[in-house]
Design a protein around this motif. Structure first.
Motif, PDB file in Angstrom:
ATOM      1  N   ASN A   4    -119.567  71.632   1.639  1.00 41.50           N
ATOM      2  CA  ASN A   4    -118.455  70.903   1.013  1.00 41.50           C
ATOM      3  C   ASN A   4    -118.968  69.860   0.030  1.00 41.50           C
ATOM      4  O   ASN A   4    -118.458  69.733  -1.079  1.00 41.50           O
ATOM      5  CB  ASN A   4    -117.578  70.234   2.080  1.00 41.50           C
ATOM      6  N   LYS A   5    -119.964  69.111   0.456  1.00 39.59           N
ATOM      7  CA  LYS A   5    -120.529  68.080  -0.419  1.00 39.59           C
ATOM      8  C   LYS A   5    -121.208  68.719  -1.628  1.00 39.59           C
ATOM      9  O   LYS A   5    -121.086  68.234  -2.752  1.00 39.59           O
ATOM     10  CB  LYS A   5    -121.526  67.224   0.361  1.00 39.59           C
ATOM     11  N   GLN A   6    -121.906  69.816  -1.374  1.00 41.65           N
ATOM     12  CA  GLN A   6    -122.591  70.511  -2.459  1.00 41.65           C
ATOM     13  C   GLN A   6    -121.586  71.063  -3.470  1.00 41.65           C
ATOM     14  O   GLN A   6    -121.825  71.046  -4.681  1.00 41.65           O
ATOM     15  CB  GLN A   6    -123.435  71.656  -1.883  1.00 41.65           C
ATOM     16  N   THR A   7    -120.438  71.526  -2.967  1.00 42.51           N
ATOM     17  CA  THR A   7    -119.387  72.027  -3.856  1.00 42.51           C
ATOM     18  C   THR A   7    -118.895  70.927  -4.783  1.00 42.51           C
ATOM     19  O   THR A   7    -118.689  71.147  -5.979  1.00 42.51           O
ATOM     20  CB  THR A   7    -118.194  72.577  -3.040  1.00 42.51           C
ATOM     21  N   LEU A   8    -118.729  69.710  -4.243  1.00 41.29           N
ATOM     22  CA  LEU A   8    -118.287  68.573  -5.056  1.00 41.29           C
ATOM     23  C   LEU A   8    -119.328  68.209  -6.109  1.00 41.29           C
ATOM     24  O   LEU A   8    -118.987  67.884  -7.247  1.00 41.29           O
ATOM     25  CB  LEU A   8    -118.004  67.362  -4.152  1.00 41.29           C
ATOM     26  N   ILE A  10    -121.503  70.270  -7.495  1.00 41.35           N
ATOM     27  CA  ILE A  10    -121.459  71.306  -8.534  1.00 41.35           C
ATOM     28  C   ILE A  10    -120.230  71.117  -9.413  1.00 41.35           C
ATOM     29  O   ILE A  10    -120.291  71.265 -10.638  1.00 41.35           O
ATOM     30  CB  ILE A  10    -121.451  72.715  -7.891  1.00 41.35           C
ATOM     31  N   ALA A  11    -119.096  70.781  -8.782  1.00 42.99           N
ATOM     32  CA  ALA A  11    -117.859  70.559  -9.547  1.00 42.99           C
ATOM     33  C   ALA A  11    -118.042  69.434 -10.558  1.00 42.99           C
ATOM     34  O   ALA A  11    -117.616  69.537 -11.715  1.00 42.99           O
ATOM     35  CB  ALA A  11    -116.699  70.232  -8.604  1.00 42.99           C
ATOM     36  N   PHE A  12    -118.706  68.369 -10.123  1.00 46.67           N
ATOM     37  CA  PHE A  12    -118.937  67.243 -11.014  1.00 46.67           C
ATOM     38  C   PHE A  12    -119.897  67.630 -12.145  1.00 46.67           C
ATOM     39  O   PHE A  12    -119.705  67.240 -13.304  1.00 46.67           O
ATOM     40  CB  PHE A  12    -119.506  66.065 -10.228  1.00 46.67           C
ATOM     41  N   ALA A  13    -120.920  68.437 -11.797  1.00 47.98           N
ATOM     42  CA  ALA A  13    -121.865  68.899 -12.814  1.00 47.98           C
ATOM     43  C   ALA A  13    -121.155  69.763 -13.857  1.00 47.98           C
ATOM     44  O   ALA A  13    -121.414  69.646 -15.058  1.00 47.98           O
ATOM     45  CB  ALA A  13    -122.995  69.685 -12.160  1.00 47.98           C
ATOM     46  N   LEU A  14    -120.246  70.614 -13.407  1.00 47.82           N
ATOM     47  CA  LEU A  14    -119.489  71.472 -14.320  1.00 47.82           C
ATOM     48  C   LEU A  14    -118.593  70.641 -15.225  1.00 47.82           C
ATOM     49  O   LEU A  14    -118.489  70.908 -16.428  1.00 47.82           O
ATOM     50  CB  LEU A  14    -118.642  72.484 -13.540  1.00 47.82           C
ATOM     51  N   PHE A  15    -117.940  69.642 -14.655  1.00 52.91           N
ATOM     52  CA  PHE A  15    -117.096  68.761 -15.457  1.00 52.91           C
ATOM     53  C   PHE A  15    -117.923  68.095 -16.551  1.00 52.91           C
ATOM     54  O   PHE A  15    -117.524  68.059 -17.720  1.00 52.91           O
ATOM     55  CB  PHE A  15    -116.431  67.706 -14.574  1.00 52.91           C
ATOM     56  N   ILE A 218    -119.326  78.411  -6.171  1.00 54.48           N
ATOM     57  CA  ILE A 218    -119.166  78.199  -7.612  1.00 54.48           C
ATOM     58  C   ILE A 218    -117.707  78.358  -8.017  1.00 54.48           C
ATOM     59  O   ILE A 218    -117.197  77.616  -8.867  1.00 54.48           O
ATOM     60  CB  ILE A 218    -120.072  79.163  -8.404  1.00 54.48           C
ATOM     61  N   ALA A 219    -117.005  79.311  -7.373  1.00 56.69           N
ATOM     62  CA  ALA A 219    -115.577  79.504  -7.669  1.00 56.69           C
ATOM     63  C   ALA A 219    -114.766  78.259  -7.289  1.00 56.69           C
ATOM     64  O   ALA A 219    -113.915  77.796  -8.054  1.00 56.69           O
ATOM     65  CB  ALA A 219    -115.053  80.727  -6.935  1.00 56.69           C
ATOM     66  N   LYS A 220    -115.044  77.698  -6.100  1.00 57.13           N
ATOM     67  CA  LYS A 220    -114.336  76.483  -5.658  1.00 57.13           C
ATOM     68  C   LYS A 220    -114.668  75.300  -6.566  1.00 57.13           C
ATOM     69  O   LYS A 220    -113.786  74.518  -6.945  1.00 57.13           O
ATOM     70  CB  LYS A 220    -114.721  76.141  -4.216  1.00 57.13           C
ATOM     71  N   ALA A 221    -115.947  75.168  -6.895  1.00 61.21           N
ATOM     72  CA  ALA A 221    -116.376  74.071  -7.773  1.00 61.21           C
ATOM     73  C   ALA A 221    -115.715  74.207  -9.141  1.00 61.21           C
ATOM     74  O   ALA A 221    -115.306  73.212  -9.749  1.00 61.21           O
ATOM     75  CB  ALA A 221    -117.900  74.067  -7.914  1.00 61.21           C
ATOM     76  N   GLY A 222    -115.610  75.440  -9.624  1.00 62.28           N
ATOM     77  CA  GLY A 222    -114.958  75.691 -10.911  1.00 62.28           C
ATOM     78  C   GLY A 222    -113.503  75.272 -10.900  1.00 62.28           C
ATOM     79  O   GLY A 222    -113.005  74.676 -11.866  1.00 62.28           O
ATOM     80  N   LEU A 223    -112.813  75.564  -9.799  1.00 63.23           N
ATOM     81  CA  LEU A 223    -111.399  75.166  -9.687  1.00 63.23           C
ATOM     82  C   LEU A 223    -111.256  73.644  -9.689  1.00 63.23           C
ATOM     83  O   LEU A 223    -110.357  73.093 -10.327  1.00 63.23           O
ATOM     84  CB  LEU A 223    -110.784  75.748  -8.408  1.00 63.23           C
ATOM     85  N   LEU A 224    -112.151  72.959  -8.960  1.00 63.56           N
ATOM     86  CA  LEU A 224    -112.105  71.487  -8.920  1.00 63.56           C
ATOM     87  C   LEU A 224    -112.400  70.892 -10.296  1.00 63.56           C
ATOM     88  O   LEU A 224    -111.710  69.970 -10.745  1.00 63.56           O
ATOM     89  CB  LEU A 224    -113.114  70.960  -7.897  1.00 63.56           C
ATOM     90  N   ALA A 225    -113.428  71.418 -10.962  1.00 65.08           N
ATOM     91  CA  ALA A 225    -113.770  70.931 -12.303  1.00 65.08           C
ATOM     92  C   ALA A 225    -112.628  71.202 -13.271  1.00 65.08           C
ATOM     93  O   ALA A 225    -112.271  70.347 -14.091  1.00 65.08           O
ATOM     94  CB  ALA A 225    -115.053  71.607 -12.795  1.00 65.08           C
ATOM     95  N   GLY A 226    -112.036  72.398 -13.171  1.00 62.07           N
ATOM     96  CA  GLY A 226    -110.907  72.758 -14.026  1.00 62.07           C
ATOM     97  C   GLY A 226    -109.723  71.841 -13.821  1.00 62.07           C
ATOM     98  O   GLY A 226    -109.058  71.427 -14.781  1.00 62.07           O
ATOM     99  N   LEU A 227    -109.455  71.479 -12.553  1.00 62.87           N
ATOM    100  CA  LEU A 227    -108.352  70.559 -12.253  1.00 62.87           C
ATOM    101  C   LEU A 227    -108.595  69.202 -12.894  1.00 62.87           C
ATOM    102  O   LEU A 227    -107.688  68.595 -13.483  1.00 62.87           O
ATOM    103  CB  LEU A 227    -108.200  70.413 -10.733  1.00 62.87           C
ATOM    104  N   GLY A 228    -109.841  68.720 -12.816  1.00 61.05           N
ATOM    105  CA  GLY A 228    -110.183  67.445 -13.442  1.00 61.05           C
ATOM    106  C   GLY A 228    -110.004  67.480 -14.948  1.00 61.05           C
ATOM    107  O   GLY A 228    -109.460  66.544 -15.544  1.00 61.05           O
ATOM    108  N   LEU A 229    -110.422  68.578 -15.566  1.00 66.03           N
ATOM    109  CA  LEU A 229    -110.267  68.725 -17.020  1.00 66.03           C
ATOM    110  C   LEU A 229    -108.794  68.765 -17.418  1.00 66.03           C
ATOM    111  O   LEU A 229    -108.394  68.144 -18.406  1.00 66.03           O
ATOM    112  CB  LEU A 229    -110.967  70.008 -17.497  1.00 66.03           C
ATOM    113  N   VAL A 230    -107.984  69.490 -16.646  1.00 64.09           N
ATOM    114  CA  VAL A 230    -106.548  69.586 -16.946  1.00 64.09           C
ATOM    115  C   VAL A 230    -105.884  68.211 -16.887  1.00 64.09           C
ATOM    116  O   VAL A 230    -105.063  67.857 -17.738  1.00 64.09           O
ATOM    117  CB  VAL A 230    -105.852  70.567 -15.970  1.00 64.09           C
TER     118      VAL A 230
END
Length: 423
Positions: A4-8, A10-15, A218-230
């Motif tokens: 879970n922490k690693q997903t966050l 990655i999400a932040f890195a993608l953002f 990566i799919a979950k992280a992508g969704l989180l990063a995408g939500l932040g961008l939106v």
């Protein structure tokens, strides 16, 4: 580290990967011109600036490969040519644009310096960092993005809750498709296919997760990063729309500066300018380094090829980066109309189930996409009657999306031909 922490992380890195300086200046001006139609233009912008780039990341998660693998099903030769074009565009347009944005937001308002001088100094440092890799960029990036997000959320919150005059109507002929086309200017679909593999490689080096675990993460992280961008994009677009009758400008950078001044004052605007300059710099170093790495690899791991590419990339940066942001955005349009449809088609094909995306389907769809994007590309160089006649017969060509329906038809026909060949 827990998953879970690693997903966050990655999400932040993608953002951070997708949210560069260009992404700051585009949404407010888009909302400014859309006025009361800002929700519709936001949806269009989100498709090309959020959904497609995040799909590229998911495509990388499935392929577990490089940029070349995205186009390899068409042919290895096409994959190499495509990659070379992508990198050539990257060092010729988004990289120089970072110097232009830096000049207009952080230098011109405060110092007596020409854009050429700034561009030369800026890319001298870019070259220095590209030739002498250092962890300072990672350290800057770790603290830079949270600060920019915080300031933007403050600008959006204060601005949207202020008393403003009613919005005027949109200036766009087709608000939805204009939102999609403006999203091209973020270069994020290209960013997704170029550096999305970095996330995959980073996870692979850890060696603790299997293929399916990495794909899900990566799919979950992508969704989180995408939500932040939106959220950020939507807020900036709404903010620009809210002030389209109180601020008069035809300049993207000036609008963002006026909005930050109106909400945070001069000190806040100066601080934002410094952060944007640093964000621009890390982006430029990343593009030049990534391009040089690619050329080094195809040149037999030659360090000289790396150095020459980095030098050439910085020379191009100085030459193009001295122009204003508006000019660079304008000259980018023909290149984007040519390469973006092919990039979007490749991303979607790499995300769809493999039984529907055989090499035959890849070749058919990409060939048709290329063919039907030619009129959109040529419109910037000629206004011939013949071109107008051709475009009149292509659905959506009037809004520079003439490739979409033919590509969809090619996808269906390609699969029918594949099934017929199989039987």
């Amino acid at each position: 580290m827990s998953i879970n922490k690693q997903t966050l992380v990655i999400a932040f890195a993608l953002f951070s990967l997708f949210f560069g300086a260009g992404n700051l200046i585009l949404p407010p001006f888009l909302g400014y011109n859309a006025g009361g139609s800002w929700p519709l233009v936001s949806i269009g912008f989100a498709i090309s600036a959020v959904i497609i780039p995040i799909m590229a990341i998911y495509g990388h998660a499935r392929l577990q490969g490089t940029l070349m693998d995205f186009a390899n099903k068409v042919s290895p030769v096409f994959a190499l040519i495509y990659a070379l074009i992508i990198y050539a565009i990257s060092i010729s347009l988004p990289s120089p644009r970072t110097a232009s944005v830096t000049y207009e937001m952080a230098i011109e308002p405060y110092f007596e310096m020409s854009s050429l001088t700034l561009s030369a100094i800026y890319f001298a440092f870019v070259l220095l960092f590209a030739l002498n890799r250092t962890r300072i960029l990672n350290i800057i990036g770790k603290f830079l993005t949270p600060l920019i997000i915080l300031i933007l959320l403050l600008i959006i919150s204060i601005g949207l809750f202020a008393d403003v005059t009613p919005m005027s109507g949109t200036i766009f002929k087709s608000t939805f498709t204009d939102g999609i086309l403006e999203g091209y200017q973020t270069f994020d679909a290209i960013g997704g296919v170029v550096v999305g593999g970095v996330i995959v490689v980073s996870l692979a080096l850890q060696g603790t997760l299997n293929y399916d675990q990495k794909k899900k993460m990566i799919a979950k992280a992508g969704l989180l990063a995408g939500l932040g961008l939106v959220i950020i994009y939507g807020g900036l677009i709404a903010l620009g729309a809210s002030y389209n009758t109180t601020i008069e400008t035809d300049d993207r950078v000036q609008l963002l500066t006026d909005l930050s001044k109106g909400t945070l004052g001069d000190i806040g605007t100066s601080f934002l300018g410094v952060l944007v300059a640093l964000a621009c710099f890390t982006t430029a170093v990343g593009i030049v380094t990534g391009t040089a790495d690619f050329v080094k690899k195809i040149a037999g791991n030659s360090q000289m090829a790396y150095i020459i590419t980095a030098v050439v990339g910085c020379i191009i940066g100085v030459a193009v980066g001295q122009f204003d942001v508006h000019y660079i955005i304008d000259i980018a349009l023909p290149a984007l109309m040519f390469i973006y449809p092919i990039t979007i088609a490749l991303i979607i094909l790499n995300v769809l189930p493999q039984k529907w995306t055989t090499p035959l389907v890849f070749r058919f769809v990409i060939a048709v996409t290329f063919l039907f994007s030619i009129p959109d590309f040529l419109q910037f160089f000629t206004t011939s009657e013949m071109l107008d006649i051709v475009k009149s017969y292509i659905p959506l060509a009037g809004v520079s999306m003439g490739w979409v329906l033919p590509a969809l038809v090619a996808f269906v026909l390609g699969n029918l031909l594949q099934q017929k060949a199989a039987h």
